[in-house]
Motif scaffolding. Structure first.
Motif, mmCIF file in Angstrom:
data_model
loop_
_atom_site.group_PDB
_atom_site.id
_atom_site.type_symbol
_atom_site.label_atom_id
_atom_site.label_comp_id
_atom_site.label_asym_id
_atom_site.label_seq_id
_atom_site.Cartn_x
_atom_site.Cartn_y
_atom_site.Cartn_z
ATOM 1 N N GLN A 44 0.821 -1.202 0.000
ATOM 2 C CA GLN A 44 0.000 0.000 0.000
ATOM 3 C C GLN A 44 0.860 1.259 0.000
ATOM 4 O O GLN A 44 0.498 2.275 -0.587
ATOM 5 N N ASN A 102 2.358 5.631 -2.278
ATOM 6 C CA ASN A 102 2.007 6.756 -1.420
ATOM 7 C C ASN A 102 2.914 6.713 -0.193
ATOM 8 O O ASN A 102 2.576 6.108 0.832
ATOM 9 N N ASP A 147 3.513 8.831 1.945
ATOM 10 C CA ASP A 147 2.969 9.576 3.088
ATOM 11 C C ASP A 147 1.778 8.875 3.734
ATOM 12 O O ASP A 147 1.097 9.461 4.588
ATOM 13 N N LEU A 148 1.500 7.641 3.329
ATOM 14 C CA LEU A 148 0.362 6.915 3.887
ATOM 15 C C LEU A 148 0.555 6.702 5.382
ATOM 16 O O LEU A 148 1.602 6.232 5.833
ATOM 17 N N ASN A 155 -7.640 8.748 9.375
ATOM 18 C CA ASN A 155 -6.681 8.252 8.379
ATOM 19 C C ASN A 155 -7.090 6.880 7.847
ATOM 20 O O ASN A 155 -6.260 5.986 7.691
ATOM 21 N N ILE A 213 -7.674 3.909 5.619
ATOM 22 C CA ILE A 213 -6.916 3.504 4.431
ATOM 23 C C ILE A 213 -7.868 2.944 3.379
ATOM 24 O O ILE A 213 -8.623 2.001 3.639
ATOM 25 N N GLN A 243 -8.219 2.375 -1.158
ATOM 26 C CA GLN A 243 -7.669 2.534 -2.505
ATOM 27 C C GLN A 243 -8.669 3.306 -3.348
ATOM 28 O O GLN A 243 -9.848 2.934 -3.443
ATOM 29 N N VAL A 272 -7.449 7.939 -8.529
ATOM 30 C CA VAL A 272 -7.016 9.340 -8.528
ATOM 31 C C VAL A 272 -7.314 9.990 -9.865
ATOM 32 O O VAL A 272 -7.741 11.139 -9.937
ATOM 33 N N GLN A 322 -4.411 4.539 -6.173
ATOM 34 C CA GLN A 322 -3.489 4.823 -5.077
ATOM 35 C C GLN A 322 -4.187 4.592 -3.744
ATOM 36 O O GLN A 322 -5.378 4.889 -3.589
ATOM 37 N N VAL A 343 -4.836 5.815 -0.161
ATOM 38 C CA VAL A 343 -4.780 7.125 0.478
ATOM 39 C C VAL A 343 -5.433 7.050 1.864
ATOM 40 O O VAL A 343 -6.094 6.061 2.209
ATOM 41 N N ASN A 344 -5.242 8.095 2.651
ATOM 42 C CA ASN A 344 -5.915 8.239 3.942
ATOM 43 C C ASN A 344 -7.119 9.148 3.782
ATOM 44 O O ASN A 344 -6.986 10.286 3.307
ATOM 45 N N THR A 360 -14.442 15.400 4.465
ATOM 46 C CA THR A 360 -13.219 16.129 4.168
ATOM 47 C C THR A 360 -13.541 17.613 4.085
ATOM 48 O O THR A 360 -14.381 18.029 3.269
#
Length: 379
Positions: A146, A163, A165-166, A198, A200, A202, A205, A218, A220-221, A257
Protein backbone atom coordinates in the motif's frame (compact mmCIF):
# COMPACT_ATOMS: atom_id res chain seq x y z
CA UNK A 1 5.74 -15.13 -8.39
CA UNK A 2 5.79 -14.00 -4.75
CA UNK A 3 7.85 -15.22 -1.82
CA UNK A 4 6.74 -14.63 1.77
CA UNK A 5 9.35 -15.59 4.37
CA UNK A 6 7.81 -15.31 7.80
CA UNK A 7 8.86 -15.64 11.43
CA UNK A 8 5.89 -15.48 13.77
CA UNK A 9 5.54 -16.02 17.50
CA UNK A 10 2.97 -15.29 20.17
CA UNK A 11 2.42 -16.07 23.84
CA UNK A 12 -0.61 -15.72 26.16
CA UNK A 13 -0.55 -16.12 29.95
CA UNK A 14 -3.34 -16.16 32.54
CA UNK A 15 -3.38 -15.39 36.28
CA UNK A 16 -6.51 -15.80 38.45
CA UNK A 17 -7.19 -14.17 41.82
CA UNK A 18 -9.72 -12.60 44.19
CA UNK A 19 -9.90 -9.11 45.75
CA UNK A 20 -12.74 -9.04 48.27
CA UNK A 21 -15.98 -9.63 46.36
CA UNK A 22 -14.30 -9.04 43.01
CA UNK A 23 -12.81 -11.92 41.04
CA UNK A 24 -9.89 -11.36 38.66
CA UNK A 25 -8.74 -13.25 35.59
CA UNK A 26 -5.63 -11.48 34.32
CA UNK A 27 -4.54 -12.25 30.77
CA UNK A 28 -1.37 -10.85 29.23
CA UNK A 29 0.84 -11.68 26.30
CA UNK A 30 2.35 -10.55 23.06
CA UNK A 31 2.89 -11.38 19.44
CA UNK A 32 5.68 -10.77 16.99
CA UNK A 33 6.12 -11.41 13.29
CA UNK A 34 8.70 -10.46 10.71
CA UNK A 35 8.04 -11.00 7.03
CA UNK A 36 10.14 -10.50 3.94
CA UNK A 37 7.76 -9.84 1.08
CA UNK A 38 9.29 -10.47 -2.31
CA UNK A 39 7.63 -10.79 -5.69
CA UNK A 40 8.55 -10.86 -9.34
CA UNK A 41 6.55 -10.68 -12.58
CA UNK A 42 8.00 -12.90 -15.27
CA UNK A 43 7.18 -15.21 -18.12
CA UNK A 44 8.05 -16.04 -21.69
CA UNK A 45 6.06 -13.31 -23.50
CA UNK A 46 5.51 -10.01 -21.64
CA UNK A 47 2.46 -7.82 -22.40
CA UNK A 48 2.82 -5.13 -25.05
CA UNK A 49 5.07 -2.31 -23.87
CA UNK A 50 6.51 -4.27 -20.92
CA UNK A 51 9.69 -6.21 -20.29
CA UNK A 52 10.27 -9.19 -18.01
CA UNK A 53 11.34 -9.62 -15.27
CA UNK A 54 9.92 -6.73 -13.21
CA UNK A 55 8.54 -6.07 -9.73
CA UNK A 56 5.18 -4.52 -8.83
CA UNK A 57 6.52 -3.67 -5.35
CA UNK A 58 10.00 -3.60 -3.79
CA UNK A 59 11.33 -6.40 -1.63
CA UNK A 60 10.36 -5.35 1.90
CA UNK A 61 11.13 -6.40 5.48
CA UNK A 62 7.89 -5.96 7.44
CA UNK A 63 7.82 -6.25 11.24
CA UNK A 64 4.70 -6.28 13.44
CA UNK A 65 4.85 -6.50 17.24
CA UNK A 66 2.38 -6.05 20.07
CA UNK A 67 1.85 -6.63 23.78
CA UNK A 68 -1.45 -6.57 25.69
CA UNK A 69 -2.86 -6.74 29.19
CA UNK A 70 -6.49 -7.58 30.06
CA UNK A 71 -8.28 -8.16 33.35
CA UNK A 72 -11.64 -9.88 33.72
CA UNK A 73 -13.47 -8.44 36.74
CA UNK A 74 -16.35 -10.53 38.06
CA UNK A 75 -18.95 -9.14 40.53
CA UNK A 76 -22.51 -9.91 41.66
CA UNK A 77 -21.83 -13.64 41.68
CA UNK A 78 -20.52 -13.49 38.14
CA UNK A 79 -23.63 -11.93 36.58
CA UNK A 80 -21.68 -8.75 35.77
CA UNK A 81 -18.25 -8.90 34.16
CA UNK A 82 -15.94 -6.11 33.03
CA UNK A 83 -12.97 -6.50 30.68
CA UNK A 84 -10.57 -3.53 30.80
CA UNK A 85 -7.60 -3.97 28.46
CA UNK A 86 -4.63 -2.15 26.98
CA UNK A 87 -2.58 -2.97 23.87
CA UNK A 88 0.67 -1.54 22.47
CA UNK A 89 1.44 -1.98 18.76
CA UNK A 90 4.57 -1.29 16.74
CA UNK A 91 5.37 -1.76 13.08
CA UNK A 92 8.37 -1.19 10.85
CA UNK A 93 8.39 -1.25 7.07
CA UNK A 94 11.85 -1.32 5.44
CA UNK A 95 11.99 -1.71 1.64
CA UNK A 96 15.14 -2.56 -0.27
CA UNK A 97 16.42 0.32 -2.41
CA UNK A 98 18.34 0.36 -5.65
CA UNK A 99 16.50 -2.60 -7.21
CA UNK A 100 16.54 -2.13 -11.03
CA UNK A 101 13.51 -4.45 -11.36
CA UNK A 102 11.31 -2.01 -9.42
CA UNK A 103 10.68 1.01 -11.62
CA UNK A 104 8.22 2.87 -9.41
CA UNK A 105 8.86 5.85 -7.14
CA UNK A 106 11.85 5.49 -4.79
CA UNK A 107 10.47 3.32 -1.94
CA UNK A 108 9.90 4.85 1.49
CA UNK A 109 10.47 3.40 4.97
CA UNK A 110 8.05 3.73 7.91
CA UNK A 111 7.89 2.88 11.62
CA UNK A 112 5.29 3.92 14.20
CA UNK A 113 3.72 2.75 17.46
CA UNK A 114 0.36 3.19 19.19
CA UNK A 115 -1.35 2.53 22.55
CA UNK A 116 -4.98 1.34 22.38
CA UNK A 117 -7.37 0.97 25.37
CA UNK A 118 -10.47 -1.22 25.42
CA UNK A 119 -13.40 -1.86 27.78
CA UNK A 120 -16.02 -4.59 27.61
CA UNK A 121 -19.09 -5.14 29.84
CA UNK A 122 -21.31 -8.24 29.98
CA UNK A 123 -24.45 -8.50 32.14
CA UNK A 124 -26.11 -11.91 32.31
CA UNK A 125 -29.56 -10.58 33.24
CA UNK A 126 -31.23 -14.02 33.06
CA UNK A 127 -30.10 -17.54 32.28
CA UNK A 128 -31.52 -17.07 28.80
CA UNK A 129 -30.66 -13.41 28.19
CA UNK A 130 -27.54 -11.24 28.42
CA UNK A 131 -26.51 -7.72 27.41
CA UNK A 132 -23.06 -6.60 26.28
CA UNK A 133 -21.22 -3.36 25.49
CA UNK A 134 -17.75 -2.77 24.06
CA UNK A 135 -15.58 0.30 23.54
CA UNK A 136 -12.33 -0.15 21.71
CA UNK A 137 -9.63 1.92 20.08
CA UNK A 138 -7.93 0.33 17.12
CA UNK A 139 -4.69 0.66 15.18
CA UNK A 140 -4.02 -0.65 11.66
CA UNK A 141 -0.58 -0.44 10.09
CA UNK A 142 -0.38 0.07 6.33
CA UNK A 143 0.84 -2.91 4.31
CA UNK A 144 4.08 -2.69 2.28
CA UNK A 145 2.27 -2.86 -1.08
CA UNK A 146 0.00 0.00 0.00
CA UNK A 147 2.91 2.34 0.75
CA UNK A 148 5.18 1.33 -2.14
CA UNK A 149 3.64 0.27 -5.42
CA UNK A 150 4.73 0.48 -9.03
CA UNK A 151 2.46 -1.76 -11.12
CA UNK A 152 1.44 -0.63 -14.62
CA UNK A 153 -0.83 -2.16 -17.25
CA UNK A 154 0.08 -0.28 -20.42
CA UNK A 155 -2.43 -2.11 -22.61
CA UNK A 156 -5.39 -1.10 -20.44
CA UNK A 157 -3.91 2.33 -19.64
CA UNK A 158 -3.87 2.20 -15.85
CA UNK A 159 -1.25 2.24 -13.11
CA UNK A 160 -1.07 1.73 -9.35
CA UNK A 161 1.25 4.25 -7.71
CA UNK A 162 3.00 4.56 -4.35
CA UNK A 163 2.01 6.76 -1.42
CA UNK A 164 5.05 7.28 0.84
CA UNK A 165 2.97 9.58 3.09
CA UNK A 166 0.36 6.92 3.89
CA UNK A 167 -0.38 6.96 7.64
CA UNK A 168 -1.59 4.19 9.97
CA UNK A 169 -5.33 3.97 10.52
CA UNK A 170 -6.79 4.55 13.99
CA UNK A 171 -10.36 4.06 15.17
CA UNK A 172 -12.84 4.36 18.04
CA UNK A 173 -15.70 1.88 18.00
CA UNK A 174 -18.75 1.35 20.18
CA UNK A 175 -20.99 -1.68 20.03
CA UNK A 176 -23.80 -3.05 22.13
CA UNK A 177 -26.31 -5.80 21.87
CA UNK A 178 -28.22 -8.71 23.31
CA UNK A 179 -27.61 -12.46 23.37
CA UNK A 180 -30.47 -14.91 23.85
CA UNK A 181 -30.37 -18.68 24.20
CA UNK A 182 -32.64 -21.61 24.88
CA UNK A 183 -32.29 -25.35 25.06
CA UNK A 184 -32.16 -25.78 21.28
CA UNK A 185 -31.66 -22.27 19.92
CA UNK A 186 -29.50 -19.15 20.22
CA UNK A 187 -29.71 -15.63 18.79
CA UNK A 188 -27.88 -12.33 19.02
CA UNK A 189 -28.24 -8.77 17.71
CA UNK A 190 -25.56 -6.09 17.64
CA UNK A 191 -25.54 -2.38 16.82
CA UNK A 192 -22.22 -0.66 16.21
CA UNK A 193 -20.67 2.64 15.22
CA UNK A 194 -17.05 3.33 14.40
CA UNK A 195 -15.14 6.54 13.77
CA UNK A 196 -11.86 6.28 11.86
CA UNK A 197 -8.95 8.67 11.42
CA UNK A 198 -6.68 8.25 8.38
CA UNK A 199 -8.91 5.46 7.04
CA UNK A 200 -6.92 3.50 4.43
CA UNK A 201 -8.71 3.09 1.11
CA UNK A 202 -7.67 2.53 -2.51
CA UNK A 203 -9.11 5.24 -4.74
CA UNK A 204 -9.05 6.11 -8.41
CA UNK A 205 -7.02 9.34 -8.53
CA UNK A 206 -7.37 9.76 -12.29
CA UNK A 207 -9.93 7.96 -14.43
CA UNK A 208 -9.11 9.00 -17.98
CA UNK A 209 -7.66 5.58 -18.94
CA UNK A 210 -5.89 6.91 -22.02
CA UNK A 211 -2.30 6.43 -23.10
CA UNK A 212 -1.57 10.12 -22.49
CA UNK A 213 -3.39 10.19 -19.14
CA UNK A 214 -3.73 6.66 -17.70
CA UNK A 215 -6.02 5.74 -14.83
CA UNK A 216 -4.17 6.04 -11.52
CA UNK A 217 -4.99 3.91 -8.46
CA UNK A 218 -3.49 4.82 -5.08
CA UNK A 219 -3.96 3.94 -1.42
CA UNK A 220 -4.78 7.13 0.48
CA UNK A 221 -5.92 8.24 3.94
CA UNK A 222 -9.48 9.50 4.17
CA UNK A 223 -9.76 12.27 6.75
CA UNK A 224 -12.78 11.28 8.84
CA UNK A 225 -14.85 8.15 8.29
CA UNK A 226 -17.88 6.88 10.20
CA UNK A 227 -19.42 3.44 9.73
CA UNK A 228 -22.64 2.41 11.47
CA UNK A 229 -24.53 -0.81 11.21
CA UNK A 230 -26.56 -3.70 12.55
CA UNK A 231 -25.77 -7.40 12.65
CA UNK A 232 -27.88 -10.35 13.69
CA UNK A 233 -27.57 -14.12 13.74
CA UNK A 234 -29.60 -17.08 14.97
CA UNK A 235 -29.40 -20.84 14.96
CA UNK A 236 -31.84 -23.55 15.93
CA UNK A 237 -31.67 -27.33 16.30
CA UNK A 238 -34.77 -28.62 14.49
CA UNK A 239 -34.38 -32.26 15.48
CA UNK A 240 -33.61 -35.42 13.49
CA UNK A 241 -30.19 -33.98 12.55
CA UNK A 242 -31.49 -30.72 11.02
CA UNK A 243 -30.11 -27.29 11.95
CA UNK A 244 -31.08 -23.81 10.72
CA UNK A 245 -28.56 -20.95 10.64
CA UNK A 246 -29.43 -17.36 9.70
CA UNK A 247 -27.23 -14.24 9.65
CA UNK A 248 -27.68 -10.71 8.31
CA UNK A 249 -25.60 -7.52 8.24
CA UNK A 250 -26.29 -3.91 7.25
CA UNK A 251 -23.82 -1.02 7.32
CA UNK A 252 -23.70 2.57 6.13
CA UNK A 253 -20.56 4.67 5.85
CA UNK A 254 -19.71 8.33 5.25
CA UNK A 255 -16.45 10.22 4.87
CA UNK A 256 -15.89 13.87 5.64
CA UNK A 257 -13.22 16.13 4.17
CA UNK A 258 -13.13 19.84 5.03
CA UNK A 259 -16.74 19.71 6.21
CA UNK A 260 -18.07 18.00 3.08
CA UNK A 261 -19.66 14.57 3.65
CA UNK A 262 -19.79 11.93 0.92
CA UNK A 263 -20.74 8.22 0.94
CA UNK A 264 -18.02 5.70 1.76
CA UNK A 265 -18.13 3.46 -1.27
CA UNK A 266 -16.15 0.57 0.29
CA UNK A 267 -19.18 -0.44 2.40
CA UNK A 268 -21.06 -3.41 0.96
CA UNK A 269 -24.88 -3.45 0.63
CA UNK A 270 -27.16 -5.39 2.99
CA UNK A 271 -26.39 -9.11 3.02
CA UNK A 272 -28.25 -12.10 4.47
CA UNK A 273 -27.33 -15.79 4.55
CA UNK A 274 -29.55 -18.72 5.53
CA UNK A 275 -28.48 -22.34 5.69
CA UNK A 276 -30.39 -25.55 6.36
CA UNK A 277 -28.06 -28.43 7.22
CA UNK A 278 -28.46 -32.10 8.08
CA UNK A 279 -26.14 -34.83 9.30
CA UNK A 280 -26.75 -38.37 10.45
CA UNK A 281 -26.45 -39.30 14.12
CA UNK A 282 -22.97 -40.81 13.68
CA UNK A 283 -21.71 -37.88 11.59
CA UNK A 284 -20.85 -40.19 8.69
CA UNK A 285 -22.43 -37.95 6.07
CA UNK A 286 -24.44 -34.77 5.79
CA UNK A 287 -25.15 -31.74 3.68
CA UNK A 288 -26.29 -28.14 3.59
CA UNK A 289 -28.45 -25.91 1.39
CA UNK A 290 -27.31 -22.26 1.57
CA UNK A 291 -29.14 -19.17 0.29
CA UNK A 292 -27.18 -15.91 0.02
CA UNK A 293 -28.95 -12.62 -0.68
CA UNK A 294 -27.29 -9.27 -1.38
CA UNK A 295 -29.19 -6.03 -1.86
CA UNK A 296 -28.34 -3.86 -4.83
CA UNK A 297 -26.01 -0.89 -4.43
CA UNK A 298 -27.90 2.41 -4.45
CA UNK A 299 -26.57 4.93 -6.96
CA UNK A 300 -26.43 7.69 -4.36
CA UNK A 301 -24.17 5.51 -2.15
CA UNK A 302 -21.70 4.62 -4.90
CA UNK A 303 -19.26 7.35 -3.83
CA UNK A 304 -17.20 9.75 -5.87
CA UNK A 305 -14.87 7.48 -7.86
CA UNK A 306 -17.06 7.68 -10.97
CA UNK A 307 -20.04 9.78 -9.85
CA UNK A 308 -23.41 9.13 -11.46
CA UNK A 309 -21.79 6.97 -14.15
CA UNK A 310 -20.82 4.22 -11.67
CA UNK A 311 -21.99 0.71 -12.42
CA UNK A 312 -24.14 -0.42 -9.47
CA UNK A 313 -25.03 -4.14 -9.41
CA UNK A 314 -28.62 -5.20 -8.80
CA UNK A 315 -29.85 -7.34 -5.91
CA UNK A 316 -29.42 -11.09 -6.25
CA UNK A 317 -30.01 -14.37 -4.43
CA UNK A 318 -27.75 -17.39 -4.95
CA UNK A 319 -28.34 -21.00 -3.91
CA UNK A 320 -25.52 -23.45 -3.12
CA UNK A 321 -25.65 -27.08 -1.98
CA UNK A 322 -22.80 -28.99 -0.35
CA UNK A 323 -22.42 -32.51 1.03
CA UNK A 324 -19.77 -34.60 2.76
CA UNK A 325 -19.16 -38.29 3.39
CA UNK A 326 -16.63 -39.53 5.94
CA UNK A 327 -15.38 -42.61 4.11
CA UNK A 328 -13.04 -43.41 6.99
CA UNK A 329 -11.80 -41.71 10.13
CA UNK A 330 -9.12 -39.85 8.17
CA UNK A 331 -10.74 -39.71 4.73
CA UNK A 332 -13.52 -37.30 3.73
CA UNK A 333 -15.23 -36.85 0.37
CA UNK A 334 -16.85 -33.44 -0.26
CA UNK A 335 -18.97 -32.24 -3.16
CA UNK A 336 -20.91 -29.11 -3.97
CA UNK A 337 -23.11 -27.49 -6.58
CA UNK A 338 -22.72 -23.72 -6.52
CA UNK A 339 -24.95 -21.04 -8.04
CA UNK A 340 -27.59 -23.69 -8.70
CA UNK A 341 -29.90 -21.31 -10.60
CA UNK A 342 -27.01 -20.13 -12.85
CA UNK A 343 -27.51 -16.52 -11.77
CA UNK A 344 -25.44 -13.72 -13.36
CA UNK A 345 -24.35 -11.40 -10.56
CA UNK A 346 -21.62 -9.09 -9.33
CA UNK A 347 -20.26 -8.33 -5.86
CA UNK A 348 -20.06 -4.58 -5.26
CA UNK A 349 -16.52 -4.91 -3.85
CA UNK A 350 -15.37 -6.31 -7.22
CA UNK A 351 -16.87 -3.66 -9.50
CA UNK A 352 -16.47 -0.57 -7.29
CA UNK A 353 -15.18 2.25 -9.47
CA UNK A 354 -16.19 0.74 -12.82
CA UNK A 355 -18.43 2.83 -15.08
CA UNK A 356 -21.71 1.68 -16.57
CA UNK A 357 -20.12 1.64 -20.03
CA UNK A 358 -17.01 -0.32 -19.08
CA UNK A 359 -16.28 -2.94 -21.76
CA UNK A 360 -14.96 -5.41 -19.17
CA UNK A 361 -18.00 -5.61 -16.86
CA UNK A 362 -18.66 -9.24 -17.80
CA UNK A 363 -15.16 -10.17 -16.62
CA UNK A 364 -16.20 -9.30 -13.05
CA UNK A 365 -19.24 -11.58 -12.87
CA UNK A 366 -19.12 -14.51 -10.48
CA UNK A 367 -19.03 -18.06 -11.88
CA UNK A 368 -22.24 -19.53 -13.22
CA UNK A 369 -23.46 -22.95 -12.13
CA UNK A 370 -20.40 -24.99 -11.18
CA UNK A 371 -19.52 -28.22 -9.41
CA UNK A 372 -16.61 -29.04 -7.12
CA UNK A 373 -15.47 -32.37 -5.66
CA UNK A 374 -12.60 -32.89 -3.22
CA UNK A 375 -11.07 -35.75 -1.26
CA UNK A 376 -9.27 -34.93 2.01
CA UNK A 377 -6.86 -37.32 3.72
CA UNK A 378 -5.57 -36.55 7.22
CA UNK A 379 -2.41 -38.20 8.53
Amino acid sequence: MAVDRRLQHGEVFEVAGQTGAVGHQLVYGGDFSTTQQKGIRGGTVPPVGETFPTRAFPTTDYTLAGIFLQDELSVLDGTLRAYPALRYDYYELEPKTGDPLFTGTAPASQSKSHLSPKLGLVWQARDWAGLFFNYAEGFKAPAPNQVNNGFANLVSNYRSISNPDLKPETSQTFEGGVRLRGDRWAASATAFTGEYRNFISQVLVSRNFTAASPGLYQFVNLNQVRIRGLEGRAQAELGHGFRLNVAAAYARGTQETRGVKTPLDTVDPFKAVAGLSWRDADDRFGGQLIATHSAGKAQDRAGGTCGTTCFTPSAFTVLDATAYWNLARQLTLRAGVFNITDKTYWWWSDVRGLSQTSPVLDAYTQPGRNVAVSLTARF
